[in-house]
Design a protein around this motif. Structure first.
Motif, short mmCIF file in Angstrom:
data_model
loop_
_atom_site.label_atom_id
_atom_site.label_comp_id
_atom_site.label_asym_id
_atom_site.label_seq_id
_atom_site.Cartn_x
_atom_site.Cartn_y
_atom_site.Cartn_z
N ASP A 1 0.83 -1.21 0.00
CA ASP A 1 0.00 0.00 0.00
C ASP A 1 0.86 1.26 0.00
O ASP A 1 0.60 2.20 -0.74
N GLU A 2 1.89 1.28 0.85
CA GLU A 2 2.78 2.45 0.89
C GLU A 2 3.47 2.68 -0.45
O GLU A 2 3.55 3.81 -0.93
N GLU A 3 3.97 1.61 -1.04
CA GLU A 3 4.69 1.74 -2.31
C GLU A 3 3.77 2.10 -3.46
O GLU A 3 4.15 2.88 -4.33
N THR A 4 2.56 1.54 -3.48
CA THR A 4 1.63 1.89 -4.57
C THR A 4 1.20 3.35 -4.48
O THR A 4 1.00 3.99 -5.51
N LEU A 5 1.07 3.86 -3.26
CA LEU A 5 0.75 5.28 -3.11
C LEU A 5 1.87 6.15 -3.66
O LEU A 5 1.63 7.16 -4.33
N LYS A 6 3.12 5.78 -3.37
CA LYS A 6 4.28 6.54 -3.87
C LYS A 6 4.34 6.51 -5.40
O LYS A 6 4.68 7.51 -6.03
N LEU A 7 4.04 5.34 -5.96
CA LEU A 7 4.18 5.16 -7.40
C LEU A 7 2.93 5.52 -8.19
O LEU A 7 2.97 5.61 -9.41
N GLY A 8 1.82 5.72 -7.48
CA GLY A 8 0.58 6.06 -8.15
C GLY A 8 0.00 4.90 -8.96
O GLY A 8 -0.57 5.11 -10.03
#
Length: 107
Positions: free
Chosen positions: A26-33
């Motif tokens: 979740d954290e990484e997908t938010l960063k990467l959009g």
């Protein structure tokens, strides 16, 4: 430990792993959009679980081969021998934890 207790423990550990991996994803997908499906998180969890099982078996066998019943840092370093980046990271960490004890030199 009875089989049902072992299975219950394994399910609790897998659930905790799934939760932790889900948070990281979740954290990484938010960063990467981007988005990640629950199936992706489940597949990633199963892959990580399989890797944990392999690593734990290897560590147990290294300790047993050395005549010990306890896994040591030497076993972990032996496991990391083929991944130079991981080995360097682990050596650095070990040096910060035991500043008085010099680490083994790489051959």
């Amino acid at each position: 430990m009875a089989d049902s207790e072992e299975q219950a423990l394994e399910e609790r550990l897998k659930s905790a792993l799934w939760f932790s991996i889900g948070k990281i994803v979740d954290e990484e997908t938010l960063k990467l959009g981007v988005n990640a499906t629950p199936q992706f998180i489940g597949a990633l969890t199963e892959m990580v679980w399989a890797q944990i099982e392999n690593v734990s078996t290897d560590l147990k066998n290294f300790a047993r081969h050395a005549g010990r019943s306890t896994i040591s840092t030497d076993d972990v370093m032996l496991l990391s021998r083929r991944n130079e980046g991981l080995e360097a990271l682990l050596r650095s960490y070990m040096n910060t934890q035991k500043p008085g004890k010099p680490s083994r030199k790489k051959r």
